[in-house]
Motif scaffolding. Structure first.
Motif, mmCIF file in Angstrom:
data_model
loop_
_atom_site.group_PDB
_atom_site.id
_atom_site.type_symbol
_atom_site.label_atom_id
_atom_site.label_comp_id
_atom_site.label_asym_id
_atom_site.label_seq_id
_atom_site.Cartn_x
_atom_site.Cartn_y
_atom_site.Cartn_z
ATOM 1 N N ALA A 130 36.266 37.823 31.180
ATOM 2 C CA ALA A 130 35.412 36.867 31.535
ATOM 3 C C ALA A 130 34.336 37.082 32.393
ATOM 4 O O ALA A 130 32.999 36.583 32.119
ATOM 5 N N MET A 134 30.268 36.564 31.367
ATOM 6 C CA MET A 134 29.375 35.691 32.156
ATOM 7 C C MET A 134 28.127 36.320 32.469
ATOM 8 O O MET A 134 27.227 35.868 32.386
ATOM 9 N N THR A 137 25.917 37.221 29.672
ATOM 10 C CA THR A 137 25.146 35.951 29.183
ATOM 11 C C THR A 137 24.102 35.399 30.191
ATOM 12 O O THR A 137 22.936 35.191 29.650
ATOM 13 N N ILE A 138 24.297 35.648 31.448
ATOM 14 C CA ILE A 138 23.086 35.454 32.301
ATOM 15 C C ILE A 138 22.169 36.321 32.319
ATOM 16 O O ILE A 138 20.940 35.767 32.034
#
Length: 156
Positions: A130, A134, A137-138
């Motif tokens: 996870a 993340m 994604t950032i």
């Protein structure tokens, strides 16, 4: 629970820590924060001036001692300093995940985690995945924003 009443600790260890804050809580210095809190709650009910059968002055004194001890043992920094004062070091303590003197039902009841503090446990594979998603994604969002800003500035 790392209590002296478990017969797990020798009488010399009990005597050594008897006049310390740990002795007041009837705990060994290697006791977890949860054990300290549990013991404090039980003893505070026993010694609170409004709920005890002891004389008022004695109850006040015992309750003040209890609160002072809990104030030190509940704070990790103060507890470390206090441990140094009484000559106890956590560096040479090996905490076994099993207590061979406990029955199977006691073991299952007391063995919720081998870590003293929930923040000390390592991240699971799912949690690491996870975090990776993340992070990706950032970074993708930043690259998209930079690309859009560059495209808009070159169009004008």
């Amino acid at each position: 629970m790392n209590s002296f009443s478990n017969n797990k600790y020798s009488s010399s260890v009990r005597k050594y820590f008897a006049n310390t804050h740990y002795g007041l809580f009837n705990l060994h210095p290697s006791a977890s924060a949860m054990d300290i809190r549990r013991s404090y709650r039980e003893l505070s009910k026993l010694y609170h001036p409004d709920t005890t059968n002891l004389p008022l002055e004695e109850a006040k004194q015992q309750f003040q001692k209890l609160n002072e001890a809990y104030g030190i043992l509940a704070n990790p920094e103060k507890r470390s300093l206090y441990d140094l004062q009484i000559g106890y070091s956590r560096w040479n303590v090996i905490q076994s995940s099993y207590d061979l003197s406990m029955s199977l039902s006691e073991e299952e009841e007391g063995m919720t985690s081998t870590y003293l503090d929930p923040t000390e446990r390592p991240l699971s594979g799912g949690e690491l995945f996870a975090l990776l998603l993340m992070g990706i994604t950032i970074i993708s969002c930043l690259l998209l924003a930079i690309t859009l800003a560059w495209l808009r500035s070159s169009i004008i």
